[in-house]
Write an enzyme that holds these catalytic residues in place. Structure first.
Site, PDB file in Angstrom:
ATOM      1  N   GLU A 121       0.707  -1.201   0.090  1.00 49.83           N
ATOM      2  CA  GLU A 121       0.117   0.113   0.006  1.00 49.83           C
ATOM      3  C   GLU A 121       0.974   1.333   0.044  1.00 49.83           C
ATOM      4  O   GLU A 121       1.721   1.446   0.792  1.00 49.83           O
ATOM      5  CB  GLU A 121      -0.861   0.032   1.216  1.00 49.83           C
ATOM      6  CG  GLU A 121      -1.672   1.018   1.430  1.00 49.83           C
ATOM      7  CD  GLU A 121      -2.466   1.080   2.691  1.00 49.83           C
ATOM      8  OE1 GLU A 121      -3.754   1.630   2.532  1.00 49.83           O
ATOM      9  OE2 GLU A 121      -1.891   0.535   3.553  1.00 49.83           O
ATOM     10  N   GLU A 212      -8.106  11.135   2.702  1.00 50.03           N
ATOM     11  CA  GLU A 212      -8.340  10.252   3.786  1.00 50.03           C
ATOM     12  C   GLU A 212      -8.421  10.925   5.028  1.00 50.03           C
ATOM     13  O   GLU A 212      -7.794  12.022   5.336  1.00 50.03           O
ATOM     14  CB  GLU A 212      -7.049   9.312   3.847  1.00 50.03           C
ATOM     15  CG  GLU A 212      -7.129   8.403   4.920  1.00 50.03           C
ATOM     16  CD  GLU A 212      -6.113   6.933   4.864  1.00 50.03           C
ATOM     17  OE1 GLU A 212      -6.010   6.212   5.693  1.00 50.03           O
ATOM     18  OE2 GLU A 212      -5.372   7.029   3.928  1.00 50.03           O
TER      19      GLU A 212
END
Length: 227
Positions: A121, A212
């Site tokens: 990620e 985010e």
């Protein structure tokens, strides 16, 4: 933000994730993932761009696909979420982006993606709120690209949700020294720098310019494009 998600595990359940909110529109015209306190998890294509959206269901957060490559997120006292627009698969493309990003608390604006084999990620952090994710990661080095210095970090997530279910995987980070909301990001330069510091990537899945947030409030309105 140790618990600031590592996910988008909904990748294997997209059809069920979008069924209820999209019964009234074709999948490729999903302009409104809205009308609920928390937008349901989903991913797909919109106006030629890939979008991905995930939240843990906490607080109030609304993600909306807008015209072209633009999207908007508004959140209040949220749990954890991440979402944005971009491409699938990811590449070393140069990404242009701009817009508005205003977190009140913990939040990131980043080029965000995943690879497989190895499962990674990754984040290229362009701006963040009150928490610098490098503070709890291993520093690997520094390099210069796109008009500024980026610090490189790596961290490991153990038995956490991923695009391939619950797995242990690494997170790669490039964190821009001077925050910005708008500009060009040469992803190949980041990939090369990570490789030089022993951080290889695998087969690319999606790559989005993401907002985010974690236990915070705020709003963003972002567009993306390539050269």
């Amino acid at each position: 933000m140790v618990s600031l998600k590592s996910v988008l595990a909904a990748a294997t359940a997209v059809s069920s994730a979008i069924a209820a909110p999209f019964d009234f529109v074709p999948r490729d015209n999903s302009t409104a993932l809205q009308a609920r306190q928390v937008t349901p998890n989903a991913e797909g294509w919109h106006n030629g761009y890939f979008y991905s959206w995930w939240s843990d269901g906490g607080g109030q957060v609304q993600y909306t696909n807008l015209e072209g490559s633009r999207y908007q997120v508004r959140w209040r006292n949220t749990g954890n979420f991440v979402g944005g627009k971009g491409w699938n698969p990811g590449t070393g493309r140069t990404i242009n982006y701009g817009g508005y990003f205003n977190p009140q608390g913990n939040g990131y604006l980043a080029v965000y993606g995943w690879t497989r084999n190895p499962l990674v990620e990754y984040y290229v952090i362009e701006s963040y709120g009150t928490y610098n994710p490098g503070s709890q990661a291993q520093y690997k080095g520094t390099f210069y690209t796109d008009g500024d210095q980026y610090d490189i970090f790596v961290s490991t997530r153990y038995n956490q949700p991923s695009i391939d279910g619950t797995r242990t995987f690494q997170q790669y980070w490039s964190i821009r020294k001077n925050k910005r909301v708008g500009g060009s990001v040469n992803m190949q330069n980041h990939f090369n720098a990570w490789q030089q510091h022993g951080m290889p990537l695998g087969q690319h899945y999606y790559q989005v310019v993401a907002t985010e947030g974690y236990q915070s409030s705020g709003e963003s309105d972002i567009y993306v494009q390539t050269h």
